[in-house]
Write an enzyme that holds these catalytic residues in place. Sequence first.
Site, PDB file in Angstrom:
ATOM      1  N   ARG A  70      -2.536  10.545  43.920  1.00 38.30           N
ATOM      2  CA  ARG A  70      -2.313   9.825  42.646  1.00 38.30           C
ATOM      3  C   ARG A  70      -3.535   9.098  42.099  1.00 38.30           C
ATOM      4  O   ARG A  70      -3.560   8.762  40.922  1.00 38.30           O
ATOM      5  CB  ARG A  70      -1.172   8.813  42.812  1.00 38.30           C
ATOM      6  CG  ARG A  70      -1.521   7.701  43.777  1.00 38.30           C
ATOM      7  CD  ARG A  70      -0.339   6.908  44.279  1.00 38.30           C
ATOM      8  NE  ARG A  70      -0.782   5.909  45.246  1.00 38.30           N
ATOM      9  CZ  ARG A  70      -1.113   6.173  46.515  1.00 38.30           C
ATOM     10  NH1 ARG A  70      -1.052   7.410  46.982  1.00 38.30           N
ATOM     11  NH2 ARG A  70      -1.512   5.218  47.318  1.00 38.30           N
ATOM     12  N   LYS A  83     -14.153   2.652  47.072  1.00 33.89           N
ATOM     13  CA  LYS A  83     -13.465   3.088  45.860  1.00 33.89           C
ATOM     14  C   LYS A  83     -14.255   2.737  44.593  1.00 33.89           C
ATOM     15  O   LYS A  83     -14.273   3.506  43.639  1.00 33.89           O
ATOM     16  CB  LYS A  83     -12.068   2.462  45.775  1.00 33.89           C
ATOM     17  CG  LYS A  83     -11.076   3.108  46.715  1.00 33.89           C
ATOM     18  CD  LYS A  83      -9.676   2.582  46.467  1.00 33.89           C
ATOM     19  CE  LYS A  83      -8.687   3.274  47.403  1.00 33.89           C
ATOM     20  NZ  LYS A  83      -7.318   2.759  47.236  1.00 33.89           N
ATOM     21  N   ASN A 128      -0.278  -6.457  44.523  1.00 36.50           N
ATOM     22  CA  ASN A 128       0.448  -7.542  45.193  1.00 36.50           C
ATOM     23  C   ASN A 128       0.535  -8.780  44.299  1.00 36.50           C
ATOM     24  O   ASN A 128      -0.306  -8.995  43.423  1.00 36.50           O
ATOM     25  CB  ASN A 128      -0.214  -7.876  46.534  1.00 36.50           C
ATOM     26  CG  ASN A 128      -1.607  -8.423  46.353  1.00 36.50           C
ATOM     27  OD1 ASN A 128      -1.778  -9.621  46.135  1.00 36.50           O
ATOM     28  ND2 ASN A 128      -2.615  -7.558  46.394  1.00 36.50           N
ATOM     29  N   ALA A 130       0.207 -11.998  44.989  1.00 36.24           N
ATOM     30  CA  ALA A 130      -0.802 -13.052  45.164  1.00 36.24           C
ATOM     31  C   ALA A 130      -1.987 -12.803  44.236  1.00 36.24           C
ATOM     32  O   ALA A 130      -2.450 -13.708  43.527  1.00 36.24           O
ATOM     33  CB  ALA A 130      -1.260 -13.098  46.616  1.00 36.24           C
ATOM     34  N   CYS A 173       5.081 -17.181  33.437  1.00 34.90           N
ATOM     35  CA  CYS A 173       6.308 -17.500  32.676  1.00 34.90           C
ATOM     36  C   CYS A 173       7.377 -16.455  32.991  1.00 34.90           C
ATOM     37  O   CYS A 173       8.563 -16.758  33.042  1.00 34.90           O
ATOM     38  CB  CYS A 173       6.032 -17.464  31.178  1.00 34.90           C
ATOM     39  SG  CYS A 173       4.927 -18.730  30.570  1.00 34.90           S
ATOM     40  N   CYS A 186       2.718   0.664  47.774  1.00 37.43           N
ATOM     41  CA  CYS A 186       2.659   2.127  47.885  1.00 37.43           C
ATOM     42  C   CYS A 186       2.420   2.580  49.313  1.00 37.43           C
ATOM     43  O   CYS A 186       2.871   3.637  49.731  1.00 37.43           O
ATOM     44  CB  CYS A 186       1.518   2.671  47.049  1.00 37.43           C
ATOM     45  SG  CYS A 186       1.657   2.300  45.323  1.00 37.43           S
ATOM     46  N   CYS A 243       6.237 -23.839  32.676  1.00 38.68           N
ATOM     47  CA  CYS A 243       5.412 -22.944  33.498  1.00 38.68           C
ATOM     48  C   CYS A 243       4.274 -23.729  34.146  1.00 38.68           C
ATOM     49  O   CYS A 243       3.558 -24.464  33.472  1.00 38.68           O
ATOM     50  CB  CYS A 243       4.840 -21.827  32.624  1.00 38.68           C
ATOM     51  SG  CYS A 243       3.631 -20.797  33.485  1.00 38.68           S
ATOM     52  N   CYS A 246       0.731 -22.147  32.401  1.00 36.83           N
ATOM     53  CA  CYS A 246       0.390 -22.295  30.983  1.00 36.83           C
ATOM     54  C   CYS A 246       1.220 -23.355  30.280  1.00 36.83           C
ATOM     55  O   CYS A 246       0.998 -23.637  29.100  1.00 36.83           O
ATOM     56  CB  CYS A 246       0.532 -20.960  30.251  1.00 36.83           C
ATOM     57  SG  CYS A 246       2.253 -20.510  29.917  1.00 36.83           S
TER      58      CYS A 246
HETATM   59 ZN   LIG Z   1       3.094 -19.381  31.738  1.00 39.23          ZN
END
Ligand SMILES: [Zn+2]
Length: 251
Positions: A70, A83, A128, A130, A173, A186, A243, A246
């Site tokens: 892929r 990569k 991921n 994080a 958010c 994957c 949030c 933001c």
């Molecule tokens: Zn936000």
Amino acid sequence: MNDQQLLRYSRHILLDEIDIPGQERLLAAHALVIGSGGLGSPVALYLASAGIGKITLVDDDTVDLTNLQRQIMHTTQRVGMLKVASGREAMTQINPDVDVVTVAERVSEAQLAALVQGASVVLDCSDNFATRHAVNRACVHHGVPLVSGAAIRFDGQISVFDTRRKNAPCYACLFPPDQQFEEVQCSTMGVFSPLVGIIGTMQAAEALKLVAQVGEPLIGRLQILDARRMEWTTIQFQRNSACPVCGGTHL
Ligand SMILES: [Zn+2]
């Protein structure tokens, strides 16, 4: 633009929405691509072919045989290579004018902030939560638009976050950082080969639109694809005033 560039980008220049000013904006832009795998491959190839002037690829991984089903910018010959180095080869073979910068590291929060600060647009092609949240924090902080994509099994999703726009939501958010989401990758779950191509190509399209200032970006809308049925669902969402990234009055 010189004569070669006028020819190379002629099919963009023929588009009224892009024309010479839009292509000039692409040539002057710097795209930061986080991840050089399944999503990063079509993203990097399309951004390079479309003439984004400078592209920074970030990935600490090397090409593995299991990637080639892929991750279309890598090749059998380049198994074992970093990569980002493999990606640079693929991109410069298509368009030698592009300035490709490679970062073969798992970047820290501070490095990420520095990279984001110099970018016109950021494409999150990581795998991921994080990383996605770290990229989002840096983008919100520095006011850089973020094109976020994800793909696993037969399920894909894409959205654009641009908190420079009044009331536009950020990634956090939509996916609150304190909430636990099932982390599937994957490496263990499998992914339908062209799914990453569909989502990655859309990410490239949204980034090019943002930079060239064409059309309406995918802001406040999450597009979800079920490739089993080839069915799209659109979820509209808004900025969360609470949030942690933001929210508040600083924006
Ligand atoms: Zn936000």
